[in-house]
Design a protein around this motif. Structure first.
Motif, PDB file in Angstrom:
ATOM      1  N   GLN A 168      -5.384  -5.184 -12.473  1.00  0.00           N
ATOM      2  CA  GLN A 168      -6.285  -4.028 -12.364  1.00  0.00           C
ATOM      3  C   GLN A 168      -6.379  -3.650 -10.883  1.00  0.00           C
ATOM      4  OE1 GLN A 168     -10.479  -4.727 -13.006  1.00  0.00           O
ATOM      5  NE2 GLN A 168     -10.822  -2.650 -13.779  1.00  0.00           N
ATOM      6  N   ARG A 169      -6.051  -2.405 -10.577  1.00  0.00           N
ATOM      7  CA  ARG A 169      -6.127  -1.878  -9.215  1.00  0.00           C
ATOM      8  C   ARG A 169      -5.449  -2.795  -8.197  1.00  0.00           C
ATOM      9  NH1 ARG A 169     -11.277  -0.272 -11.164  1.00  0.00           N
ATOM     10  NH2 ARG A 169     -12.301  -2.034 -10.162  1.00  0.00           N
ATOM     11  N   CYS A 183      -4.777  -5.985  -8.309  1.00  0.00           N
ATOM     12  CA  CYS A 183      -5.181  -7.393  -8.297  1.00  0.00           C
ATOM     13  C   CYS A 183      -4.899  -8.044  -9.653  1.00  0.00           C
ATOM     14  CB  CYS A 183      -6.661  -7.528  -7.998  1.00  0.00           C
ATOM     15  SG  CYS A 183      -7.148  -6.926  -6.377  1.00  0.00           S
ATOM     16  N   ARG A 210       0.844  -1.193   0.000  1.00  0.00           N
ATOM     17  CA  ARG A 210       0.000   0.000   0.000  1.00  0.00           C
ATOM     18  C   ARG A 210       0.881   1.246   0.000  1.00  0.00           C
ATOM     19  NH1 ARG A 210      -5.215   1.436   1.388  1.00  0.00           N
ATOM     20  NH2 ARG A 210      -5.751  -0.725   1.854  1.00  0.00           N
ATOM     21  N   GLY A 269      -1.108   2.563 -13.295  1.00  0.00           N
ATOM     22  CA  GLY A 269      -1.735   2.521 -11.981  1.00  0.00           C
ATOM     23  C   GLY A 269      -2.313   1.177 -11.607  1.00  0.00           C
ATOM     24  N   SER A 270      -2.130   0.162 -12.476  1.00  0.00           N
ATOM     25  CA  SER A 270      -2.698  -1.160 -12.191  1.00  0.00           C
ATOM     26  C   SER A 270      -1.888  -1.938 -11.163  1.00  0.00           C
ATOM     27  CB  SER A 270      -2.803  -1.978 -13.485  1.00  0.00           C
ATOM     28  OG  SER A 270      -1.513  -2.195 -14.045  1.00  0.00           O
ATOM     29  N   ASP A 312      -2.547  -6.310  -4.071  1.00  0.00           N
ATOM     30  CA  ASP A 312      -3.547  -6.869  -3.170  1.00  0.00           C
ATOM     31  C   ASP A 312      -3.554  -8.387  -3.285  1.00  0.00           C
ATOM     32  OD1 ASP A 312      -5.667  -7.352  -1.507  1.00  0.00           O
ATOM     33  OD2 ASP A 312      -7.155  -6.274  -2.701  1.00  0.00           O
ATOM     34  N   TYR A 316     -12.369  -6.623 -17.693  1.00  0.00           N
ATOM     35  CA  TYR A 316     -11.257  -5.676 -17.852  1.00  0.00           C
ATOM     36  C   TYR A 316     -10.318  -6.136 -18.964  1.00  0.00           C
ATOM     37  CZ  TYR A 316      -7.093  -2.924 -16.756  1.00  0.00           C
ATOM     38  OH  TYR A 316      -6.009  -2.086 -16.836  1.00  0.00           O
ATOM     39  N   VAL A 328      -3.641   4.137  -1.387  1.00  0.00           N
ATOM     40  CA  VAL A 328      -3.674   3.344  -2.624  1.00  0.00           C
ATOM     41  C   VAL A 328      -3.168   1.931  -2.359  1.00  0.00           C
ATOM     42  CG1 VAL A 328      -2.804   3.137  -4.980  1.00  0.00           C
ATOM     43  CG2 VAL A 328      -3.347   5.396  -4.037  1.00  0.00           C
ATOM     44  N   GLN A 329      -3.985   0.935  -2.670  1.00  0.00           N
ATOM     45  CA  GLN A 329      -3.590  -0.465  -2.561  1.00  0.00           C
ATOM     46  C   GLN A 329      -2.941  -0.871  -3.885  1.00  0.00           C
ATOM     47  OE1 GLN A 329      -4.349  -2.459   0.405  1.00  0.00           O
ATOM     48  NE2 GLN A 329      -2.693  -3.639  -0.509  1.00  0.00           N
TER      49      GLN A 329
END
Length: 258
Positions: free
Chosen positions: A226-227, A229, A15, A42-43, A23, A247, A19-20
């Protein structure tokens, strides 16, 4: 973790403030395999690359590396001198901007020779011969051996960085957007070079790229992020030809519409 796995990670999380970035990410890599990590900016793909290579510590999770003798090492529990030595020998790192990896005030041959010297090579003639051989392998004319990198084009700088990285025959190379910022014709030539060298030397590669065409050309397997994960993973052609996650479908469709 399988007996022949070269690199593996379980439950990696990281983290940055709110922002994670990672994950609970798992990953595996086998000898000679190219694994592409793809996703938009940002992924979390570059954060994953930095954690796997020991340049960044995770908040949770573990990454292991299997050395040539078969022993397993926790990447983030290694003493700093051992990790630095690993990056000079068994591992290599190719950056998007080669100026971040090269010494611009040292000749092209000197840049390649320095990595050999870091492993104990001392015979000047043999170091120079090996450097010249590698410059030719990456399609840099031997007449440029004593030129400074600052006189090279962007494509030549990236090929010089690749020669510097591969001269010690690493088992594992981390690549962060190796063709980013290059025009299409230069990119195509560089991709063909990377694919040939990696296959001939049986090098394992963890490749970060936002370009699905690069992943398709170079990678055996692909992880879509994505984000923070991993939303989809599998054999490259299977994932890109028949994406299941929305996605991944969006990424593939955006390429088809370009």
């Amino acid at each position: 973790m399988a007996d022949d796995t070269l690199l593996a990670a379980r439950g990696l999380s990281r983290r940055f403030g709110a922002v994670q970035a990672l994950d609970n990410v798992d990953a595996e890599l086998w000898p000679g395999e190219v694994l592409a990590i793809v996703g938009e900016s940002g992924s979390g793909k570059t954060t994953l690359l930095d954690v796997l290579s020991g340049r960044l510590r995770p908040d949770r999770g573990v990454a292991w590396y299997r050395d040539p003798a078969g022993a397993l090492h926790d990447v983030h529990a290694m003493p700093e001198p051992m990790l630095r030595a690993l990056h000079r020998s068994d591992w290599g790192f190719v950056r998007q901007n080669p100026r971040d990896a090269l010494r611009l005030g040292v000749t092209a041959g000197g840049n390649v020779g320095e990595r050999l010297m870091a492993q104990g090579a001392r015979h000047y003639g043999r170091i120079r011969d090996t450097a010249q051989d590698w410059l030719e392998r990456v399609e840099i004319d031997a007449s440029r051996m004593d030129d400074l990198p600052r006189t090279f084009s962007g494509g030549m700088l990236q090929r010089l960085q690749i020669a510097r990285t591969l001269v010690t025959h690493p088992r594992l190379v981390f690549m962060d957007e190796p063709t980013g910022g290059l025009d299409v014709s230069v990119q195509a030539r560089l991709l063909d070079l990377i694919r040939t060298l990696v296959a001939n030397l049986h090098i394992a590669v963890v490749l970060v790229t936002h370009d699905l065409s690069v992943a398709r050309l170079l990678a055996h397997r692909i992880m879509v992020m994505q984000r923070g994960c991993v939303v989809e993973s599998g054999l490259t052609d299977q994932v890109l030809d028949d994406p299941h996650h929305p996605y991944t479908q969006l990424l593939v469709s955006s390429v088809l519409q370009a």
